[in-house]
Design a protein around this motif. Structure first.
Motif, PDB file in Angstrom:
ATOM      1  N   VAL A   8      -8.854   7.377 -37.553  1.00 28.15           N
ATOM      2  CA  VAL A   8     -10.201   7.948 -37.485  1.00 28.15           C
ATOM      3  C   VAL A   8     -11.241   6.884 -37.850  1.00 28.15           C
ATOM      4  O   VAL A   8     -11.454   6.615 -39.027  1.00 28.15           O
ATOM      5  N   PRO A   9     -11.879   6.255 -36.859  1.00 27.54           N
ATOM      6  CA  PRO A   9     -12.944   5.304 -37.180  1.00 27.54           C
ATOM      7  C   PRO A   9     -14.163   6.062 -37.708  1.00 27.54           C
ATOM      8  O   PRO A   9     -14.590   7.039 -37.099  1.00 27.54           O
ATOM      9  N   CYS A  10     -14.679   5.634 -38.852  1.00 24.47           N
ATOM     10  CA  CYS A  10     -15.824   6.343 -39.441  1.00 24.47           C
ATOM     11  C   CYS A  10     -16.935   5.369 -39.789  1.00 24.47           C
ATOM     12  O   CYS A  10     -16.691   4.391 -40.481  1.00 24.47           O
ATOM     13  N   TYR A  11     -18.112   5.668 -39.346  1.00 30.32           N
ATOM     14  CA  TYR A  11     -19.273   4.890 -39.756  1.00 30.32           C
ATOM     15  C   TYR A  11     -20.350   5.883 -40.168  1.00 30.32           C
ATOM     16  O   TYR A  11     -20.879   6.603 -39.322  1.00 30.32           O
ATOM     17  N   GLY A  75     -18.004  -2.519 -36.131  1.00 30.77           N
ATOM     18  CA  GLY A  75     -18.015  -1.814 -34.849  1.00 30.77           C
ATOM     19  C   GLY A  75     -16.757  -0.996 -34.625  1.00 30.77           C
ATOM     20  O   GLY A  75     -15.714  -1.246 -35.233  1.00 30.77           O
ATOM     21  N   LYS A  76     -16.866  -0.019 -33.752  1.00 23.29           N
ATOM     22  CA  LYS A  76     -15.762   0.914 -33.532  1.00 23.29           C
ATOM     23  C   LYS A  76     -14.524   0.219 -32.973  1.00 23.29           C
ATOM     24  O   LYS A  76     -13.398   0.586 -33.309  1.00 23.29           O
ATOM     25  N   GLU A  77     -14.745  -0.800 -32.132  1.00 23.66           N
ATOM     26  CA  GLU A  77     -13.604  -1.517 -31.552  1.00 23.66           C
ATOM     27  C   GLU A  77     -12.738  -2.136 -32.654  1.00 23.66           C
ATOM     28  O   GLU A  77     -11.510  -2.021 -32.619  1.00 23.66           O
ATOM     29  N   ALA A  78     -13.403  -2.787 -33.620  1.00 24.79           N
ATOM     30  CA  ALA A  78     -12.677  -3.412 -34.729  1.00 24.79           C
ATOM     31  C   ALA A  78     -11.967  -2.340 -35.546  1.00 24.79           C
ATOM     32  O   ALA A  78     -10.824  -2.518 -35.975  1.00 24.79           O
ATOM     33  N   ALA A  79     -12.648  -1.202 -35.749  1.00 27.16           N
ATOM     34  CA  ALA A  79     -12.051  -0.119 -36.541  1.00 27.16           C
ATOM     35  C   ALA A  79     -10.786   0.408 -35.867  1.00 27.16           C
ATOM     36  O   ALA A  79      -9.764   0.643 -36.521  1.00 27.16           O
ATOM     37  N   MET A  80     -10.846   0.571 -34.560  1.00 28.81           N
ATOM     38  CA  MET A  80      -9.662   1.075 -33.852  1.00 28.81           C
ATOM     39  C   MET A  80      -8.518   0.072 -33.942  1.00 28.81           C
ATOM     40  O   MET A  80      -7.363   0.443 -34.146  1.00 28.81           O
ATOM     41  N   MET A  95      -8.908   9.314 -32.954  1.00 27.46           N
ATOM     42  CA  MET A  95      -9.853  10.429 -32.837  1.00 27.46           C
ATOM     43  C   MET A  95     -11.165  10.109 -33.523  1.00 27.46           C
ATOM     44  O   MET A  95     -11.172   9.520 -34.605  1.00 27.46           O
ATOM     45  N   ASP A  96     -12.279  10.530 -32.928  1.00 23.20           N
ATOM     46  CA  ASP A  96     -13.582  10.374 -33.587  1.00 23.20           C
ATOM     47  C   ASP A  96     -13.675  11.323 -34.779  1.00 23.20           C
ATOM     48  O   ASP A  96     -13.100  12.408 -34.756  1.00 23.20           O
ATOM     49  N   ALA A  97     -14.447  10.904 -35.781  1.00 23.52           N
ATOM     50  CA  ALA A  97     -14.584  11.728 -36.978  1.00 23.52           C
ATOM     51  C   ALA A  97     -15.491  12.929 -36.748  1.00 23.52           C
ATOM     52  O   ALA A  97     -15.482  13.887 -37.511  1.00 23.52           O
ATOM     53  N   ASP A  98     -16.298  12.877 -35.688  1.00 22.92           N
ATOM     54  CA  ASP A  98     -17.318  13.918 -35.513  1.00 22.92           C
ATOM     55  C   ASP A  98     -16.799  15.150 -34.768  1.00 22.92           C
ATOM     56  O   ASP A  98     -17.588  15.989 -34.340  1.00 22.92           O
ATOM     57  N   LEU A  99     -15.480  15.229 -34.590  1.00 22.17           N
ATOM     58  CA  LEU A  99     -14.832  16.359 -33.916  1.00 22.17           C
ATOM     59  C   LEU A  99     -15.237  16.509 -32.450  1.00 22.17           C
ATOM     60  O   LEU A  99     -15.120  17.579 -31.876  1.00 22.17           O
ATOM     61  N   GLN A 100     -15.709  15.406 -31.859  1.00 23.36           N
ATOM     62  CA  GLN A 100     -15.939  15.450 -30.413  1.00 23.36           C
ATOM     63  C   GLN A 100     -14.612  15.323 -29.667  1.00 23.36           C
ATOM     64  O   GLN A 100     -14.544  15.573 -28.473  1.00 23.36           O
ATOM     65  N   ASP A 101     -13.586  14.890 -30.399  1.00 28.53           N
ATOM     66  CA  ASP A 101     -12.236  14.843 -29.840  1.00 28.53           C
ATOM     67  C   ASP A 101     -11.463  15.972 -30.492  1.00 28.53           C
ATOM     68  O   ASP A 101     -10.992  15.837 -31.619  1.00 28.53           O
ATOM     69  N   ILE A 133     -30.563   9.853 -18.962  1.00 33.92           N
ATOM     70  CA  ILE A 133     -30.568   8.417 -18.585  1.00 33.92           C
ATOM     71  C   ILE A 133     -29.258   7.776 -19.009  1.00 33.92           C
ATOM     72  O   ILE A 133     -28.688   6.964 -18.298  1.00 33.92           O
ATOM     73  N   ARG A 134     -28.793   8.178 -20.194  1.00 35.82           N
ATOM     74  CA  ARG A 134     -27.551   7.603 -20.695  1.00 35.82           C
ATOM     75  C   ARG A 134     -26.391   7.939 -19.749  1.00 35.82           C
ATOM     76  O   ARG A 134     -25.587   7.074 -19.417  1.00 35.82           O
ATOM     77  N   SER A 135     -26.342   9.211 -19.306  1.00 35.46           N
ATOM     78  CA  SER A 135     -25.286   9.613 -18.371  1.00 35.46           C
ATOM     79  C   SER A 135     -25.387   8.819 -17.086  1.00 35.46           C
ATOM     80  O   SER A 135     -24.380   8.355 -16.542  1.00 35.46           O
ATOM     81  N   ALA A 157     -13.599   8.560 -19.582  1.00 37.19           N
ATOM     82  CA  ALA A 157     -12.435   8.469 -20.467  1.00 37.19           C
ATOM     83  C   ALA A 157     -12.897   8.332 -21.913  1.00 37.19           C
ATOM     84  O   ALA A 157     -13.847   7.633 -22.205  1.00 37.19           O
ATOM     85  N   ARG A 158     -12.224   9.026 -22.803  1.00 36.99           N
ATOM     86  CA  ARG A 158     -12.518   8.902 -24.232  1.00 36.99           C
ATOM     87  C   ARG A 158     -11.525   7.907 -24.837  1.00 36.99           C
ATOM     88  O   ARG A 158     -10.544   7.532 -24.197  1.00 36.99           O
ATOM     89  N   ASP A 159     -11.766   7.527 -26.069  1.00 35.54           N
ATOM     90  CA  ASP A 159     -10.761   6.712 -26.753  1.00 35.54           C
ATOM     91  C   ASP A 159      -9.687   7.619 -27.358  1.00 35.54           C
ATOM     92  O   ASP A 159      -8.723   7.135 -27.938  1.00 35.54           O
ATOM     93  N   TRP A 212     -29.392   0.362 -26.380  1.00 35.61           N
ATOM     94  CA  TRP A 212     -29.224  -1.086 -26.373  1.00 35.61           C
ATOM     95  C   TRP A 212     -27.806  -1.474 -26.753  1.00 35.61           C
ATOM     96  O   TRP A 212     -27.180  -2.327 -26.128  1.00 35.61           O
ATOM     97  N   LYS A 213     -27.274  -0.813 -27.801  1.00 37.61           N
ATOM     98  CA  LYS A 213     -25.910  -1.091 -28.246  1.00 37.61           C
ATOM     99  C   LYS A 213     -24.909  -0.802 -27.118  1.00 37.61           C
ATOM    100  O   LYS A 213     -23.985  -1.569 -26.876  1.00 37.61           O
ATOM    101  N   LEU A 214     -25.155   0.318 -26.417  1.00 35.37           N
ATOM    102  CA  LEU A 214     -24.268   0.683 -25.315  1.00 35.37           C
ATOM    103  C   LEU A 214     -24.375  -0.322 -24.174  1.00 35.37           C
ATOM    104  O   LEU A 214     -23.377  -0.660 -23.534  1.00 35.37           O
TER     105      LEU A 214
HETATM  106  N1  UDP Z   1     -18.081   4.388 -35.188  1.00 37.41           N
HETATM  107  C1  UDP Z   1     -17.584   3.321 -35.938  1.00 37.41           C
HETATM  108  N2  UDP Z   1     -18.315   2.162 -36.014  1.00 37.41           N
HETATM  109  C2  UDP Z   1     -19.527   2.014 -35.382  1.00 37.41           C
HETATM  110  C3  UDP Z   1     -19.998   3.093 -34.596  1.00 37.41           C
HETATM  111  C4  UDP Z   1     -19.251   4.253 -34.532  1.00 37.41           C
HETATM  112  O1  UDP Z   1     -16.508   3.400 -36.512  1.00 37.41           O
HETATM  113  O2  UDP Z   1     -20.129   0.947 -35.495  1.00 37.41           O
HETATM  114  C5  UDP Z   1     -17.292   5.638 -35.105  1.00 37.41           C
HETATM  115  C6  UDP Z   1     -18.063   6.879 -35.494  1.00 37.41           C
HETATM  116  O3  UDP Z   1     -18.035   7.118 -36.888  1.00 37.41           O
HETATM  117  C7  UDP Z   1     -17.343   7.968 -34.722  1.00 37.41           C
HETATM  118  C8  UDP Z   1     -16.877   7.240 -33.473  1.00 37.41           C
HETATM  119  O4  UDP Z   1     -16.934   5.853 -33.775  1.00 37.41           O
HETATM  120  O5  UDP Z   1     -16.206   8.467 -35.413  1.00 37.41           O
HETATM  121  C9  UDP Z   1     -17.744   7.567 -32.279  1.00 37.41           C
HETATM  122  O6  UDP Z   1     -19.110   7.302 -32.565  1.00 37.41           O
HETATM  123  P1  UDP Z   1     -20.259   8.288 -32.146  1.00 37.41           P
HETATM  124  O7  UDP Z   1     -19.834   9.716 -32.313  1.00 37.41           O
HETATM  125  O8  UDP Z   1     -21.491   7.880 -32.874  1.00 37.41           O
HETATM  126  O9  UDP Z   1     -20.411   7.924 -30.602  1.00 37.41           O
HETATM  127  P2  UDP Z   1     -20.618   8.950 -29.389  1.00 37.41           P
HETATM  128  O10 UDP Z   1     -19.631  10.062 -29.561  1.00 37.41           O
HETATM  129  O11 UDP Z   1     -22.023   9.408 -29.486  1.00 37.41           O
HETATM  130  O12 UDP Z   1     -20.343   8.118 -28.185  1.00 37.41           O
END
Ligand code: UDP
Ligand code: MG
Length: 309
Positions: A8-11, A75-80, A95-101, A133-135, A157-159, A212-214
């Motif tokens: 679970v990557p968390c920021y 960043g999330k990539e490093a966390a994964m 899985m994302d921490a925000d329960l989107q997964d 716009i993001r979509s 695709a999700r992670d 911008w980050k995206l």
């Molecule tokens: N996240 C992270 N490092 C970052 C940015 C995001 O570990 O620098 C984690 C974040 O806590 C979450 C997941 O990556 O669990 C997805 O991020 P977010 O929900 O903000 O992205 P979205 O779902 O909007 O694409």
């Protein structure tokens, strides 16, 4: 007994850490029935809030919870990557921490593994709740990637993906610095089953990605999995040579037939501007690849740990 590692990557997710765990262990009957042990690796990606404290509190209650804390935000990539490196499980899921997964999909994902797939991945079929716009740009990115890269990168695709040990080892063996996991999943191959679901909005807090980050992340994706942009400069060079040749003929004919050699200063200026613009553009592309190569040859670690529980 087999072990499932949940990464679970968390920021800055203090308010989601506990809710996520609760939601996850709603699958406990399923885990018990199929003799699956659990380890949950929270990767605290240099959060500025109390994310790490929340995880520590959770760990006091349940020893299946583990914590990897970064020294800053990598960043999330490093966390994964850190999660995958430390996961001991026979199966690993990100899985994302925000329960989107939704953790409720896990039983269905395991079904796929038992059917003989090496990984079960998820993709969103809708982008409900996302800025239009993001979509739009996301769709465009996937369309461009499809054309310029041989690696399969699936739209939406999700992670969120369940993988077997073999696939995790393959991913960990790719130690590139500029990571684009969606591409890496495709690159390593393996038989993948796709599950589709409708977009779920984030439970609490804000998204950590701005436009911008995206955008920069998408450039990472392109340079990491395609060299086609490098070819653009060669193609443009040839096109402009052809164009110049045609114009030379045109000018000579105009001089010989109409005797008019001096008119055409404005068009000359336009042409110079256009060509030098394109040159800068191409040098820029070159620079992008050079910069990525520079970061790559430095062989810096992908993340730095501050604490490990
Ligand atoms: N996240 C992270 N490092 C970052 C940015 C995001 O570990 O620098 C984690 C974040 O806590 C979450 C997941 O990556 O669990 C997805 O991020 P977010 O929900 O903000 O992205 P979205 O779902 O909007 O694409
Ligand atoms: Mg999210």
């Amino acid at each position: 007994m087999s072990l499932l590692s949940v990464i679970v990557p968390c920021y800055n997710e203090e308010e989601n850490v506990a809710c996520f765990f609760e939601e996850l262990i709603k699958n406990q009957p399923f885990f018990d029935e199929h003799e699956i042990a659990l380890e949950v690796l929270y990767v605290d990606d240099g959060s500025m809030d109390k994310t790490a404290d929340e995880v520590r509190k959770l760990r006091e209650r349940d020893e299946r919870v583990h914590l990897l804390s970064f020294s800053r935000n990598f960043g999330k990539e490093a966390a994964m990557y850190a999660g995958l490196e430390h996961a001991k499980g026979d199966y690993v899921v990100i899985m994302d921490a925000d329960l989107q997964d939704p953790p409720a999909l896990l039983p269905e994902m395991f079904q796929g593994i038992w059917e003989g797939y090496d990984s079960v991945a998820t993709r969103r079929v809708t982008r409900k709740g996302e800025p239009p716009i993001r979509s739009f740009f996301a769709r465009m990115f996937y369309r461009i990637m499809k054309r310029i890269s041989k690696t399969e990168i699936v739209d939406g695709a999700r992670d969120y993906r369940l993988m077997t040990r073999a696939m995790v080892d393959a991913i960990c063996s790719m130690q590139e610095y500029n990571r684009f996991t969606k591409g890496i999943f495709g690159w390593v191959g393996f038989r993948t089953k796709w599950l589709e679901y409708e977009n779920i909005e984030r439970l609490r807090g804000e998204t950590k990605w701005n436009f911008w980050k995206l955008f920069l992340y998408s450039l990472d994706g392109i340079t990491a999995f395609s060299t086609v942009p490098l070819m653009i400069s060669s193609v443009m060079g040839v096109l402009f040579c052809l164009l110049a040749f045609v114009m030379i003929i045109f000018t000579i004919v105009r001089k010989l037939v109409f005797g008019d050699p001096v008119s055409g200063w404005p068009s000359l200026v336009c042409i110079i501007l256009c060509v030098s613009g394109i040159q800068f553009f191409c040098v820029g592309i070159l620079g992008q690849y050079l910069a990525k190569t520079y970061m790559e040859v430095k062989k810096r670690p992908i993340y730095v740990l501050r604490e490990k529980l």
